[in-house]
Scaffold this active site. Structure first.
Site, short mmCIF file in Angstrom:
data_model
loop_
_atom_site.label_atom_id
_atom_site.label_comp_id
_atom_site.label_asym_id
_atom_site.label_seq_id
_atom_site.Cartn_x
_atom_site.Cartn_y
_atom_site.Cartn_z
N ARG A 113 -9.97 46.11 41.07
CA ARG A 113 -8.96 45.59 40.03
C ARG A 113 -7.93 46.74 39.83
NH1 ARG A 113 -9.08 43.80 35.54
NH2 ARG A 113 -7.35 42.16 35.59
N CYS B 129 -14.28 56.71 50.80
CA CYS B 129 -13.58 57.72 51.64
C CYS B 129 -11.99 57.34 51.65
CB CYS B 129 -14.22 57.99 52.77
SG CYS B 129 -15.76 58.69 52.39
#
Length: 409
Positions: free
Chosen positions: A298, A328
Site C-alpha cells: 500500500r 531489489c
C-alpha cells in the site's frame, strides 16, 4: 493490542507476520450498526477483498454481517466459512456472463454494473431478481486510485443511462430488487456522500419491486494521530432520517445496505517485521526490515501512510529513519519518519495493516507470504501458516525437455 502482546506473537510465530485484534473488528461493527439503529432493516455486508481469511469471515458473520464479494472464489470462501448464500452479494466488474451465472446458481444476490451483461442475464434468467450498480458521477474518495464513482470510472451504469436500463427491464421482464452505488474509499465529506445518496433515491423511484438500497461504503479511517475520518455518527443520523422518509414515499420498508471493508478491519491489523540492518549513509539512516512491498504494497501503490512503532524500544529516544524493505528495487515504507531508536533485531509494527495488506501480498522475489494470527479474548490463534518452499513450487510443472543432445555427423 499492547506492545507486549505483539512482541509475544512475534516471538512465538516469528516475523514477518500479520496480527489482527478481534476486539477492534467487533467495536467497529457495533459502531457502524449503532449509527443506524433507528432504521428498521439494516444489512452490513463485509467487503471480503479487504481481508479474506476464513477465520475473519466467520468472526464477522457471527456478528450478524453478510458478505460483499467480487469473485466466485470469494463467494466460495464465504460459503466455506458458513455464510448463507442469501447473506452474500456478488458485485463483480468485467467478469464473464458464465461466472455470474455460476454464482447465481449458488443462490447469491447478483449485482450487475453494465448494460451488456444486464441484458444478456435478463434474457436468459428473467426470473432471477437482480440488483443494479449505478454510477452517480460523484467523486467522494480522497485517492484517485480508489475513487470509483466519478464519470470516467469503469464501475457502474451511468445515471444518464437509466432509460436504457428501463428498456432492458421491460424487454426481458426481469425484476430489479436492489439499487447499489459505491463512490470509492476514504470518504472525506459526509455531505458529498449524502448528495450521491439523493441521486440513488431518485433512481430508485424508477423501480417498483425493490427490497433494498445499497450505499456501498468507503468510510475513511484514521491513519495517524489527529487524522480526519468519516463522522459515522453524523452520517448515520442524517442518512437515517432521509432513508426512513424515502421508505414512506416508496410505500415499503426497504433494507438499507452497506459494504464496509477497510472500516471494519483496517485498524485491527498490525504487521510485524524484524530490523535486519541499520544503515547510515551520507544523508539518511535506513532501517532495513525482513519484508518488502511483496507483503505490504500500500505505501508504494497508494502512497498510503502507516504509523510505525518500535515495539522493542517504545520509549527510546526518537530519531529519523527511512524504513525500507528487502525487495531489489525501490521499496520504501516511510521516509524520514520519527521513530524510537531502532537497533538491529528490533521488532517494528505497522498499524492499519488489517485491510488490503495480506490480501494484496505476493511471492515477488520468490519470497514466502507470512503467517496470520488472530488475537481473540487475550490469546493468539494461528489462522494461516507461513508459506514454505513446497508452497512456492507445488503448482509448478517440472518438464524435462532441455537435456543436451550430441549430434553425430
Amino acid at each position: 493490542m499492547e506492545n507486549e502482546n505483539l512482541l509475544a506473537v512475534a516471538r512465538e510465530f516469528e516475523s514477518p507476520i500479520y496480527v489482527y485484534d478481534s476486539s477492534k473488528i467487533i467495536s467497529q461493527y457495533n459502531r457502524l450498526s449503532g449509527a443506524f439503529k433507528k432504521v428498521k432493516q439494516v444489512k452490513l455486508n463485509y467487503a471480503v477483498k479487504a481481508l479474506s481469511n476464513i477465520a475473519i469471515l466467520k468472526l464477522i458473520n457471527s456478528l450478524g454481517a453478510g458478505l460483499d464479494t467480487v469473485s466466485i472464489q470469494e463467494v466460495q470462501l464465504g460459503l466455506l466459512a458458513g455464510v448463507k448464500p442469501e447473506d452474500i452479494i456478488f458485485t463483480p466488474n468485467g467478469v464473464s456472463l458464465e461466472e455470474i451465472e455460476e454464482v447465481s446458481k449458488l443462490g447469491v444476490q447478483i449485482n450487475i454494473d453494465n448494460l451488456s451483461i444486464l441484458e444478456q442475464f435478463g434474457a436468459k434468467h428473467p426470473n432471477t431478481p437482480v440488483c443494479i450498480r449505478i454510477n452517480p458521477h460523484v467523486l467522494a474518495g480522497g485517492n484517485s486510485k480508489i475513487s470509483v464513482g466519478h464519470i470516467d470510472s469503469k464501475f457502474g451504469i451511468s445515471i444518464h443511462q437509466i432509460p436504457h436500463i428501463l428498456r432492458i427491464v421491460e424487454n426481458t421482464g426481469m425484476t430489479i430488487n436492489g439499487i447499489h452505488m459505491h463512490t470509492g474509499s476514504d470518504i472525506l465529506d459526509v455531505e458529498v456522500f449524502l448528495y450521491a445518496s439523493e441521486i440513488l433515491f431518485e433512481t430508485a423511484k424508477n423501480f417498483k419491486n425493490l427490497d433494498f438500497i445499497d450505499f456501498g461504503s468507503g468510510f475513511k479511517v484514521p491513519y495517524k494521530p489527529g487524522d480526519i475520518e468519516t463522522d459515522i455518527e453524523e452520517f448515520g443520523e442524517k442518512l437515517t432520517k432521509r432513508f426512513n422518509s424515502f421508505c414512506k414515499e416508496y410505500g415499503k420498508e426497504l433494507t438499507l445496505g452497506f459494504e464496509p471493508g477497510k472500516f471494519l478491519v483496517s485498524e485491527s491489523g498490525y504487521f510485524l517485521a524484524k530490523v535486519n540492518v541499520v544503515k547510515q549513509t551520507t544523508s539518511t539512516v535506513f532501517a532495513g526490515i525482513d519484508s518488502g512491498f511483496n507483503h505490504l504494497i500500500r505505501p508504494m501503490f497508494y502512497n498510503s501512510h502507516h504509523e510505525i512503532i518500535n515495539i522493542s524500544n517504545p520509549k527510546g529516544k526518537e530519531r529519523f529513519y527511512s524504513i525500507v524493505g528487502y525487495i531489489c528495487e525501490t521499496d520504501t515504507f516511510a521516509t524520514n519518519r520519527r521513530i524510537s531508536e531502532i537497533n538491529e533485531g528490533d521488532i517494528i509494527a505497522f498499524k492499519n495493516a488489517g485491510a488490503y495488506c495480506f490480501s494484496m501480498a505476493s511471492n515477488y522475489n520468490s519470497r514466502f507470504r507470512p503467517a496470520e494470527v488472530l488475537w481473540h479474548n487475550g490469546e493468539a490463534h494461528l489462522i494461516r501458516k507461513r508459506e514454505t518452499f513446497e508452497d512456492l513450487t507445488k503448482n509448478q510443472v517440472d518438464i524435462d525437455i532441455f537435456a543436451k543432445t550430441t549430434e553425430t555427423v
